[in-house]
Design an enzyme around this catalytic site. Sequence first.
Site, PDB file in Angstrom:
ATOM      1  N   ASN A   1       0.853  -1.435   0.061  1.00  0.00           N
ATOM      2  CA  ASN A   1      -0.030  -0.203   0.016  1.00  0.00           C
ATOM      3  C   ASN A   1       0.881   1.394  -0.150  1.00  0.00           C
ATOM      4  O   ASN A   1       1.543   1.432  -0.941  1.00  0.00           O
ATOM      5  CB  ASN A   1      -1.152  -0.136   1.115  1.00  0.00           C
ATOM      6  CG  ASN A   1      -0.812  -0.222   2.416  1.00  0.00           C
ATOM      7  OD1 ASN A   1      -0.090  -1.360   2.786  1.00  0.00           O
ATOM      8  ND2 ASN A   1      -1.299   0.729   3.421  1.00  0.00           N
ATOM      9  N   ASP A   2       0.745   2.007   1.096  1.00  0.00           N
ATOM     10  CA  ASP A   2       1.214   3.603   0.849  1.00  0.00           C
ATOM     11  C   ASP A   2       2.802   3.498   0.415  1.00  0.00           C
ATOM     12  O   ASP A   2       3.521   2.637   1.014  1.00  0.00           O
ATOM     13  CB  ASP A   2       1.331   4.134   2.187  1.00  0.00           C
ATOM     14  CG  ASP A   2       0.128   4.169   2.948  1.00  0.00           C
ATOM     15  OD1 ASP A   2      -0.867   3.826   2.287  1.00  0.00           O
ATOM     16  OD2 ASP A   2      -0.012   4.244   4.028  1.00  0.00           O
TER      17      ASP A   2
ATOM     18  N   GLN B   1       4.648   0.150   2.114  1.00  0.00           N
ATOM     19  CA  GLN B   1       3.715  -0.594   3.172  1.00  0.00           C
ATOM     20  C   GLN B   1       3.719  -2.076   2.460  1.00  0.00           C
ATOM     21  O   GLN B   1       3.242  -2.161   1.467  1.00  0.00           O
ATOM     22  CB  GLN B   1       2.587  -0.131   3.520  1.00  0.00           C
ATOM     23  CG  GLN B   1       2.492   0.979   4.288  1.00  0.00           C
ATOM     24  CD  GLN B   1       2.701   0.614   5.788  1.00  0.00           C
ATOM     25  OE1 GLN B   1       2.057   0.032   6.566  1.00  0.00           O
ATOM     26  NE2 GLN B   1       3.998   0.940   6.042  1.00  0.00           N
TER      27      GLN B   1
ATOM     28  N   SER C   1       2.923   3.583   8.144  1.00  0.00           N
ATOM     29  CA  SER C   1       3.598   4.381   7.394  1.00  0.00           C
ATOM     30  C   SER C   1       4.431   5.578   7.878  1.00  0.00           C
ATOM     31  O   SER C   1       4.033   5.914   9.124  1.00  0.00           O
ATOM     32  CB  SER C   1       2.463   5.169   6.475  1.00  0.00           C
ATOM     33  OG  SER C   1       2.192   4.235   5.416  1.00  0.00           O
TER      34      SER C   1
ATOM     35  N   ASP D   1       1.355   8.014  10.709  1.00  0.00           N
ATOM     36  CA  ASP D   1       1.778   8.210   9.532  1.00  0.00           C
ATOM     37  C   ASP D   1       2.649   9.750   9.768  1.00  0.00           C
ATOM     38  O   ASP D   1       2.591  10.728   8.982  1.00  0.00           O
ATOM     39  CB  ASP D   1       0.829   8.496   8.473  1.00  0.00           C
ATOM     40  CG  ASP D   1       0.249   7.361   8.389  1.00  0.00           C
ATOM     41  OD1 ASP D   1       0.270   6.234   8.549  1.00  0.00           O
ATOM     42  OD2 ASP D   1      -1.294   7.645   8.018  1.00  0.00           O
TER      43      ASP D   1
HETATM   44  C1  FRU Z   1      -3.144   4.411   4.658  1.00  0.00           C
HETATM   45  C2  FRU Z   1      -2.613   3.695   5.981  1.00  0.00           C
HETATM   46  C3  FRU Z   1      -2.083   4.335   6.868  1.00  0.00           C
HETATM   47  C4  FRU Z   1      -1.271   3.416   7.647  1.00  0.00           C
HETATM   48  C5  FRU Z   1      -1.116   2.299   6.835  1.00  0.00           C
HETATM   49  C6  FRU Z   1      -1.126   1.057   7.181  1.00  0.00           C
HETATM   50  O1  FRU Z   1      -3.347   3.535   3.690  1.00  0.00           O
HETATM   51  O2  FRU Z   1      -4.010   3.274   6.490  1.00  0.00           O
HETATM   52  O3  FRU Z   1      -2.758   5.203   7.787  1.00  0.00           O
HETATM   53  O4  FRU Z   1      -0.191   3.905   8.144  1.00  0.00           O
HETATM   54  O5  FRU Z   1      -2.005   2.406   5.707  1.00  0.00           O
HETATM   55  O6  FRU Z   1      -0.681   0.138   6.176  1.00  0.00           O
END
Ligand code: FRU
Length: 480
Positions: free
Chosen positions: A42-43, A59, A103, A162
């Site tokens: 993800n991020d 991520q 993140s 984050d």
């Molecule tokens: C955004 C999020 C962040 C978190 C991460 C977890 O997509 O929910 O807020 O840190 O992904 O993977």
Amino acid sequence: MTEREQELIRLAEEEVEKNKKVVESDPYRLRFHLMPPVGLLNDPNGFIQWNGTYHLFYQWMPFKTGHGAKYWGHYSSADLVSWKHEPVALAPSEWFEVNGCYSGSAIEHDGNMVLFYTGNVKDEAGNRETYQCMAVSENGVTFDKKGPVVELPEGYTAHFRDPKVWKKGSEWYMVVGAQSEDLTGKVALLRSADFKEWQHLGAIAGSGMNGLGDFGYMWECPDLFKLDGVDVLIASPQGLESDGMKYQNVYQAGYFIGNLDYENATFEHGDFVELDRGFEFYAPQTTLDEKGRRLMVGWMGVPEQDEDKHPTIAHKWIHALTLPRELKWVDGKLLQVPVEELAKMRQENLVELSDVQLSEDKVGLAMEEGGTFEMNFSFGRDLSSFDLNLGEAAQLTYDASSSVFSLHRKSFVTGEWETRSCKLGAMTELRAFLDTSSIEVFLNGGEEVFTARVFPDVSVAGEVRVSGSGTVEKVQAWEL
Ligand code: FRU
């Protein structure tokens, strides 16, 4: 590194090896985008140019194509085009991060690369704890965890995560995505003289602040930076209702232009503007590179938006990052321009035509079968409509009378065509990057951007057709 950490890294590596064949045999595997080697990405995290080399973390859930206790995967690059997959940077091994190294961001200090990230902890009853943690690297490959440096300040729920850190003068600042106790989304600002002891200065933006009204129950992944004289705050708010053409995705990602008062910890700002009008874009992160460019990469996905329906799941992986974009603030507009280095990806020149008069009849552009490509169009002032048909992958349409531009794609859930649109002044330019299962469209030099995953049954290269009314002054396409 603790034994537990070594063990978790070994398990992830095993998972990569075990699934390599399945993953790599996916025809939807992208050719010029960053993906997880297996599992879910993800991020983008920790984006930085450090000692000349770009580092981009992500991520990562290695063990399934769903979310969970995230790792930080790691790519590096000399030129933002060729990327090397580095060893795992962080694995969720310690008590303060057992449910995920969430993140965060990277900075340079005293020659070291320093990461700030969220340690996510949940007990059996699902109660959450959050720690903003630090890890330091001397070599840019292995990271020494220093543990939590910020505990949850008063006034927020445990949805506090984050961290994005930057230096201003002799002090360090951090923005954190947050939910305040009244269950509304916020961005918290913190300051530190040494980046180990942090002082919470307060929320600087959020739902109900700065004239915004109700604006969601949680804001994720904030980023704050100066760009050509203005301060830009990026955030990914959750809980916005769709509003005409706006906020069509499950969650949004956008920015506010404003002015950060560092002394009083206030941020006066204008309206929220979505960064991307397509189907898949979320949690972008920026960095300032050694050339002084503000670069941004986003996640080509949206949390909880049909994630379990992505066709790539059959091949044990899901999601990718966007191409890197340079941000510019020009004449009151935020522009997103694909970084110039991407021109290096161009191979054969497939199409080069000038002064094409569009007509109702669809004209095929001879593109190589099976290719992935970049297309650039510039239009005459007489353009009144335009239709770019990319076979089964997507259709791009523009109508000058309504000034609406739309991206249409076949839903990977229902197979029906679906649309995202925005209002655009005159369309002067269209640039599109088509990978095996993604499209990124940049309009008018990056004034509007549409990013989406597309999953055509067959390659679209042989099926590119244009029609409309007006002049295409120039069209060029390259195989990538
Ligand atoms: C955004 C999020 C962040 C978190 C991460 C977890 O997509 O929910 O807020 O840190 O992904 O993977």
